[in-house]
Scaffold this active site. Structure first.
Site, PDB file in Angstrom:
ATOM      1  CG  LEU A 263      -7.359  11.030   7.633  1.00  0.00           C
ATOM      2  CD1 LEU A 263      -8.150  11.819   6.601  1.00  0.00           C
ATOM      3  CD2 LEU A 263      -8.154  10.914   8.932  1.00  0.00           C
TER       4      LEU A 263
ATOM      5  CG  HIS B  41      -0.686   7.215  -1.092  1.00  0.00           C
ATOM      6  ND1 HIS B  41      -1.902   7.364  -1.710  1.00  0.00           N
ATOM      7  CD2 HIS B  41      -0.926   6.557   0.059  1.00  0.00           C
ATOM      8  CE1 HIS B  41      -2.848   6.830  -0.953  1.00  0.00           C
ATOM      9  NE2 HIS B  41      -2.289   6.333   0.126  1.00  0.00           N
TER      10      HIS B  41
ATOM     11  CG  ASP C 236      -1.606   4.942   3.894  1.00  0.00           C
ATOM     12  OD1 ASP C 236      -1.696   5.247   2.692  1.00  0.00           O
ATOM     13  OD2 ASP C 236      -2.383   5.396   4.761  1.00  0.00           O
TER      14      ASP C 236
ATOM     15  CG  HIS D 181      -9.866   4.945   3.424  1.00  0.00           C
ATOM     16  ND1 HIS D 181      -8.634   5.537   3.519  1.00  0.00           N
ATOM     17  CD2 HIS D 181     -10.596   5.437   4.456  1.00  0.00           C
ATOM     18  CE1 HIS D 181      -8.618   6.362   4.553  1.00  0.00           C
ATOM     19  NE2 HIS D 181      -9.801   6.321   5.140  1.00  0.00           N
TER      20      HIS D 181
ATOM     21  CG  ASN E  64      -4.879   8.781  -3.379  1.00  0.00           C
ATOM     22  OD1 ASN E  64      -3.830   8.266  -3.766  1.00  0.00           O
ATOM     23  ND2 ASN E  64      -4.979   9.361  -2.205  1.00  0.00           N
TER      24      ASN E  64
ATOM     25  CG  HIS F  83       0.531  15.298   1.983  1.00  0.00           C
ATOM     26  ND1 HIS F  83      -0.477  15.622   1.097  1.00  0.00           N
ATOM     27  CD2 HIS F  83       0.176  14.127   2.541  1.00  0.00           C
ATOM     28  CE1 HIS F  83      -1.404  14.685   1.133  1.00  0.00           C
ATOM     29  NE2 HIS F  83      -1.042  13.754   2.000  1.00  0.00           N
TER      30      HIS F  83
ATOM     31  CG  HIS G 168      -4.838   2.426   5.771  1.00  0.00           C
ATOM     32  ND1 HIS G 168      -6.176   2.530   6.070  1.00  0.00           N
ATOM     33  CD2 HIS G 168      -4.673   3.034   4.575  1.00  0.00           C
ATOM     34  CE1 HIS G 168      -6.770   3.195   5.096  1.00  0.00           C
ATOM     35  NE2 HIS G 168      -5.891   3.501   4.181  1.00  0.00           N
TER      36      HIS G 168
ATOM     37  CG  HIS H 282      -1.873   1.166   1.231  1.00  0.00           C
ATOM     38  ND1 HIS H 282      -3.227   0.994   1.342  1.00  0.00           N
ATOM     39  CD2 HIS H 282      -1.680   2.506   1.123  1.00  0.00           C
ATOM     40  CE1 HIS H 282      -3.825   2.177   1.311  1.00  0.00           C
ATOM     41  NE2 HIS H 282      -2.905   3.116   1.179  1.00  0.00           N
TER      42      HIS H 282
ATOM     43  CE  LYS I 138      -7.958   2.440  -0.599  1.00  0.00           C
ATOM     44  NZ  LYS I 138      -6.740   3.103  -0.191  1.00  0.00           N
TER      45      LYS I 138
ATOM     46  NE  ARG J  62       0.923  12.129  -2.507  1.00  0.00           N
ATOM     47  CZ  ARG J  62      -0.049  11.702  -1.732  1.00  0.00           C
ATOM     48  NH1 ARG J  62      -1.051  10.980  -2.214  1.00  0.00           N
ATOM     49  NH2 ARG J  62      -0.059  11.996  -0.451  1.00  0.00           N
TER      50      ARG J  62
ATOM     51  CB  ALA K   5      -4.508  12.996   6.182  1.00  0.00           C
TER      52      ALA K   5
HETATM   53  O1  DOR Z   1      -3.184   9.736   5.527  1.00  0.00           O
HETATM   54  C1  DOR Z   1      -3.544   9.424   4.398  1.00  0.00           C
HETATM   55  N1  DOR Z   1      -2.973   9.961   3.303  1.00  0.00           N
HETATM   56  N2  DOR Z   1      -4.561   8.569   4.266  1.00  0.00           N
HETATM   57  C2  DOR Z   1      -5.096   8.287   3.071  1.00  0.00           C
HETATM   58  O2  DOR Z   1      -6.016   7.514   3.022  1.00  0.00           O
HETATM   59  C3  DOR Z   1      -4.609   8.973   1.855  1.00  0.00           C
HETATM   60  C4  DOR Z   1      -3.234   9.430   2.008  1.00  0.00           C
HETATM   61  C5  DOR Z   1      -2.796  10.408   0.927  1.00  0.00           C
HETATM   62  O3  DOR Z   1      -3.050  10.133  -0.248  1.00  0.00           O
HETATM   63  O4  DOR Z   1      -2.192  11.410   1.258  1.00  0.00           O
HETATM   64 ZN    ZN Z   2      -3.271   5.131   1.481  1.00  0.00          ZN
END
Ligand code: DOR
Ligand code: ZN
Length: 351
Positions: A226, A23, A254, A143, A49, A258, A181, A21, A106, A25, A270
């Site tokens: 999250l 991210h 996860d 999720h 996402n 950011h 998660h 899992h 997802k 970007r 988050a």
């Molecule tokens: O904390 C999180 N960040 N939870 C998520 O479900 C998405 C993720 C994000 O894409 O930043």
């Molecule tokens: Zn995630």
């Protein structure tokens, strides 16, 4: 099984692990982070996402090409692609996705988290698609939080189990599901008690920290993700599950980058950035539980087995050696703070 011994130990060698899992970007952010994951893991399941989200097989193929092109020279890291479920996803799209090697779909409840606005407003609207997934053997990654504003933020995972997960599994008992998660005792116990078609990923932050971390000595936005960190009883239940040796629990960071100015903000984003030192963080959590011998199954075997993919060959090694994480990492025009920035870690992944 390779030489995973219990503490005290100078080192730890594991079959190459995967991140189930992640991210990554896109564009400059992708270029900034991919090397961290490619150094730690052989494969990763890449979350869809983006803005706009990866809702079709064609978009997933194109995103995969961008990820492959962004890998450091010589890297054999393999991204495993997912589709973003919407109210309008078609059963045909599921078939195309399966044929193209997409590994999962997802489910974000609309509004649950970052870039989830295009997510599902009512799971009933996706019934035909979920049936197609059940038929095609394509797992649903959930999720697992309700978005009902009436439900306390800390209860949203437990309520999700009762309101959505139990009915869903009753309707479609053959559908493979990963409860992503998990953050609660209820989540861990539900998955453990259920049949082999449901498994769960666990992040390093949910194994290492409880919700006090967000509020210690002031508001600490880099611990905000999250689903949010929960109380200590939940952290302990997650440690018990992850270190139990049960094949239903596997590694999923996860890791969610950011820019620092968006984390340290009046409405901070988050996500914890853990990709830079993921294995070190998990090793710390497993060592604290006296369960380093269970890390290899969790990190390298259980996920591949659940997805029906081959286990990796080759190994990675960690040494028990104190080192300090950088305060910040480059992130396009911005900066990125890894979880534990500027702090000392006990384990170090060797190159
Ligand atoms: O904390 C999180 N960040 N939870 C998520 O479900 C998405 C993720 C994000 O894409 O930043
Ligand atoms: Zn995630």
């Amino acid at each position: 099984m390779s030489a995973a011994t219990s503490s005290p130990t100078p080192g730890l060698t594991l079959t190459r692990p995967d991140d189930w899992h992640l991210h990554l970007r896109d564009s400059a952010a992708l270029a900034a982070v991919i090397g961290h994951t490619a150094r730690q893991f052989a494969r990763a399941i890449v979350m869809p996402n983006l803005k706009p989200p990866i809702t079709t097989t064609a978009l997933a193929r194109a995103y995969r090409e961008r990820i492959l092109a962004a890998r450091p020279a010589g890297s054999d890291f393999e991204p495993l692609m997912t589709l973003y479920l919407t109210d309008n996803t078609s059963a045909d799209e599921i078939h195309r996705a399966r044929e193209a090697g997409v590994v999962a779909v997802k489910y974000y409840p609309a509004g649950a988290t970052t870039n989830s606005d295009a997510g599902v407003t009512d799971l009933a609207k996706t019934h035909k698609v979920l049936e197609a997934m059940q038929r095609e053997g394509l797992p649903l990654l959930v999720h697992g939080e309700v978005t009902d504003a009436e439900v306390d933020l800390f209860d949203r995972e437990a309520v999700f189990i009762d309101r959505q997960l139990i009915p869903l599994r009753r309707d479609l008992p053959e559908l493979k599901i990963v409860f992503e998660h998990i953050t609660t005792r209820e989540g861990a116990q539900y998955v453990l008690a259920a049949d082999a078609r449901i498994a769960a990923t666990v992040t390093p932050q949910h194994l290492l920290y409880n919700r006090n971390a967000i509020f210690t000595g002031g508001l600490r936005p880099h611990f905000y993700c999250l689903p949010v960190l929960k109380a200590e009883v939940h952290r302990q239940a997650l440690v018990t599950a992850a270190t139990s040796g049960s094949p239903k629990f596997f590694l999923g960071t996860d890791s969610a980058p950011h820019a620092v100015h968006l984390k340290e903000h009046a409405s901070g984003h988050a996500g914890c950035y853990t990709a830079f030192s993921a294995l070190e963080l998990y090793a710390e959590a497993f060592e604290a539980a006296g369960a380093l011998d269970k890390l290899e199954g969790f990190a390298s075997f259980h996920g591949a087995d659940f997805y029906g993919l081959p286990r990796n060959t080759g190994t990675v090694s960690l040494r028990r050696e104190a080192w300090t994480l950088p305060e910040s990492l480059p992130f396009g025009d911005a900066a990125l703070k890894p979880l534990r920035a500027g702090e000392t870690l006990a384990w170090r992944l060797l190159d």
